[in-house]
Design a protein around this motif. Structure first.
Motif, PDB file in Angstrom:
ATOM      1  N   LYS A  36      17.174 -12.245 -34.599  1.00 52.65           N
ATOM      2  CA  LYS A  36      18.446 -12.916 -34.329  1.00 52.65           C
ATOM      3  C   LYS A  36      18.337 -14.417 -34.627  1.00 52.65           C
ATOM      4  O   LYS A  36      17.247 -14.998 -34.512  1.00 52.65           O
ATOM      5  CB  LYS A  36      18.806 -12.751 -32.850  1.00 52.65           C
ATOM      6  CG  LYS A  36      19.221 -11.334 -32.462  1.00 52.65           C
ATOM      7  CD  LYS A  36      19.847 -11.368 -31.075  1.00 52.65           C
ATOM      8  CE  LYS A  36      20.460 -10.043 -30.695  1.00 52.65           C
ATOM      9  NZ  LYS A  36      19.506  -9.114 -30.065  1.00 52.65           N
TER      10      LYS A  36
ATOM     11  N   PHE B 208      26.405 -13.514 -20.188  1.00 56.48           N
ATOM     12  CA  PHE B 208      25.212 -13.770 -20.981  1.00 56.48           C
ATOM     13  C   PHE B 208      25.362 -15.052 -21.798  1.00 56.48           C
ATOM     14  O   PHE B 208      24.461 -15.871 -21.863  1.00 56.48           O
ATOM     15  CB  PHE B 208      24.941 -12.591 -21.942  1.00 56.48           C
ATOM     16  CG  PHE B 208      24.288 -11.413 -21.284  1.00 56.48           C
ATOM     17  CD1 PHE B 208      24.452 -11.170 -19.930  1.00 56.48           C
ATOM     18  CD2 PHE B 208      23.488 -10.561 -22.016  1.00 56.48           C
ATOM     19  CE1 PHE B 208      23.852 -10.080 -19.335  1.00 56.48           C
ATOM     20  CE2 PHE B 208      22.879  -9.467 -21.425  1.00 56.48           C
ATOM     21  CZ  PHE B 208      23.061  -9.221 -20.074  1.00 56.48           C
TER      22      PHE B 208
ATOM     23  N   LEU C 256      19.445 -16.467 -32.667  1.00 60.02           N
ATOM     24  CA  LEU C 256      19.080 -16.938 -31.331  1.00 60.02           C
ATOM     25  C   LEU C 256      17.567 -17.058 -31.160  1.00 60.02           C
ATOM     26  O   LEU C 256      17.068 -17.983 -30.495  1.00 60.02           O
ATOM     27  CB  LEU C 256      19.657 -15.960 -30.295  1.00 60.02           C
ATOM     28  CG  LEU C 256      19.332 -16.205 -28.825  1.00 60.02           C
ATOM     29  CD1 LEU C 256      19.865 -17.555 -28.371  1.00 60.02           C
ATOM     30  CD2 LEU C 256      19.929 -15.097 -27.957  1.00 60.02           C
ATOM     31  N   THR C 257      16.813 -16.125 -31.758  1.00 63.47           N
ATOM     32  CA  THR C 257      15.357 -16.146 -31.615  1.00 63.47           C
ATOM     33  C   THR C 257      14.772 -17.455 -32.152  1.00 63.47           C
ATOM     34  O   THR C 257      13.792 -17.977 -31.612  1.00 63.47           O
ATOM     35  CB  THR C 257      14.739 -14.925 -32.339  1.00 63.47           C
ATOM     36  OG1 THR C 257      15.399 -13.740 -31.877  1.00 63.47           O
ATOM     37  CG2 THR C 257      13.260 -14.802 -32.059  1.00 63.47           C
TER      38      THR C 257
ATOM     39  N   MET D 143      24.405 -13.296 -30.826  1.00 65.50           N
ATOM     40  CA  MET D 143      24.001 -11.936 -30.451  1.00 65.50           C
ATOM     41  C   MET D 143      24.067 -10.946 -31.608  1.00 65.50           C
ATOM     42  O   MET D 143      23.475  -9.886 -31.545  1.00 65.50           O
ATOM     43  CB  MET D 143      24.908 -11.399 -29.328  1.00 65.50           C
ATOM     44  CG  MET D 143      24.965 -12.282 -28.113  1.00 65.50           C
ATOM     45  SD  MET D 143      23.380 -12.326 -27.288  1.00 65.50           S
ATOM     46  CE  MET D 143      23.654 -13.646 -26.141  1.00 65.50           C
TER      47      MET D 143
END
Lengths: 250, 132
Positions: B2, B43, B4-5, B98
């Protein structure tokens, strides 16, 4: 009893198969005492906790923790990341986590897996919960870590050599079985957040009492306690899980 | 992996750790994929304080994705004030954080220029022995 995630897709020719040590981590993390500790520490109003498993292997432990976040942390909004030096493990673990979460109504955040030598690729101070089931078996001193190719091999002897090497990485701990664990312990003060907690599995030959005493002498009032153990033989524990943390300043 | 990672990763070389240029890593020839997931306002609200907003802005620009607002949105901006339904801001963040993943490509360190390959969604941070 919380269910154990399925790892039936993983090839245990070259990935560590879940064993007594993996299950001790599951039992310890979901024990009443640890769930209470973690729920208190990461209660629902805090920014969401990021969980990292180092040497994620088949992914059974991280998938378990992510799936049962509500029980363990008192919240379902956690983010889970796995690292492994073994390319096959990195792939299998990502799948284990996906499968485990498939039927969950509220899914935690999966950050996937990356191939990394311990926490070398992690930014400082980001990890809230670090889990490590290290290669802890005392062996000859370890050679320097090097990448192992996952390229397709046609020669079965080469495949066998590579797979043996990968499995060896999952258990061979060098002198006192502590060479890899010591490298990880050195990284903890940098990689953990202020509220960060690490769970590290040790065996009796790793001399857990010596390890804990040395952690308590790190600068910055670190604590280390045994929070899970198994396999009692003649009065001493074969395996134990040590929790490493600092008190959070309110 | 992702997008996000990438908020949690930096260059794996010891000598790069102290350099601010080792984060964020810069995607190169990235092939992106979208994996649909259910939207969860809680979240997104709770991940916001964990983000390095400047780094996320850099990443979206480099990946040619819709630009992020200058400042991180407030929790109130995540829902429609009248209906309580997810706001467009929330939907955009959800999609970026996400649902957007790098399937393949490379990640370049801004300090040492070393490139880490991403294959089948997995980044490889293992270094050749002369670089450790």
């Amino acid at each position: 009893m919380l269910p154990t995630p399925s790892t039936s897709h993983a090839s245990f020719e070259n990935i560590y198969e879940p064993a007594e040590d993996s299950y001790l981590l599951l039992d310890t993390l979901s024990s009443d005492a640890e769930s209470l500790f973690l729920t208190k520490r990461f209660g629902s109003d805090e920014p969401l906790p990021v969980i990292l498993e180092v040497g994620v292997g088949s992914g059974v432990v991280l998938a378990f923790v992510a799936t049962n976040a509500q029980v363990i942390f008192g919240r379902s909004d956690v983010a889970a990341l796995g690292v492994d030096i073994n390319p096959f493990a990195a792939k299998a673990a990502a799948q284990t986590i996906d499968v485990a979460l498939r039927d969950l109504e509220v899914k935690p955040i999966t950050l996937g897996t990356v191939m990394s030598d311990l926490t070398s690729s992690l930014r400082s101070g980001q990890i809230d919960v670090l889990i490590f089931n290290p290669p802890y078996v005392p062996t000859e001193p370890l050679p320097a870590t090097s990448a192992i190719s996952d390229e397709t091999m046609s020669n079965s002897h080469e495949v066998f050599e590579r797979d043996s090497k990968l499995l060896e990485l999952s258990y061979a701990g060098g002198v006192d079985g502590m060479e890899t664990t010591n490298r990880l312990l050195e990284q903890l003060p940098d990689v953990l957040s202020e509220r960060g907690v690490a769970y590290v599995l040790l065996c009796a030959q790793n001399k857990p009492e010596v390890v804990k005493t040395s952690i308590r002498q790190w600068p910055g009032s670190w604590k280390a306690e045994t929070v899970g153990s198994s396999g009692k033989t003649a009065g001493w524990e074969k395996l134990c899980v040590v929790r490493i943390w600092r008190d959070v300043v309110p | 992996m992702k997008i996000l990672t990438l908020n949690f990763l930096c260059c794996a070389r010891k000598t790069c750790k102290s350099s601010p240029a080792s984060f964020p890593l810069h995607p190169k020839e990235a092939s992106l994929e979208q994996i649909e997931t259910d939207i969860n306002a809680l979240f997104i609200k709770n991940i916001l304080p964990r983000l390095d907003w400047e780094a996320m802005k850099t990443l979206t620009i480099e990946l040619g994705l819709p630009a992020l607002p200058t400042e991180p949105p407030s929790p109130e901006a995540l829902e429609d004030p009248d209906s309580g339904e997810p706001s467009q801001t929330l939907k955009d963040l959800h999609q970026l954080l996400m649902e957007t993943s790098i399937e393949s490509g490379a990640l370049r360190c801004g300090n040492c220029d070393h490139e880490y390959a991403v294959k089948e969604g997995i980044a490889n941070f293992l270094l050749p022995s002369h670089m450790v």
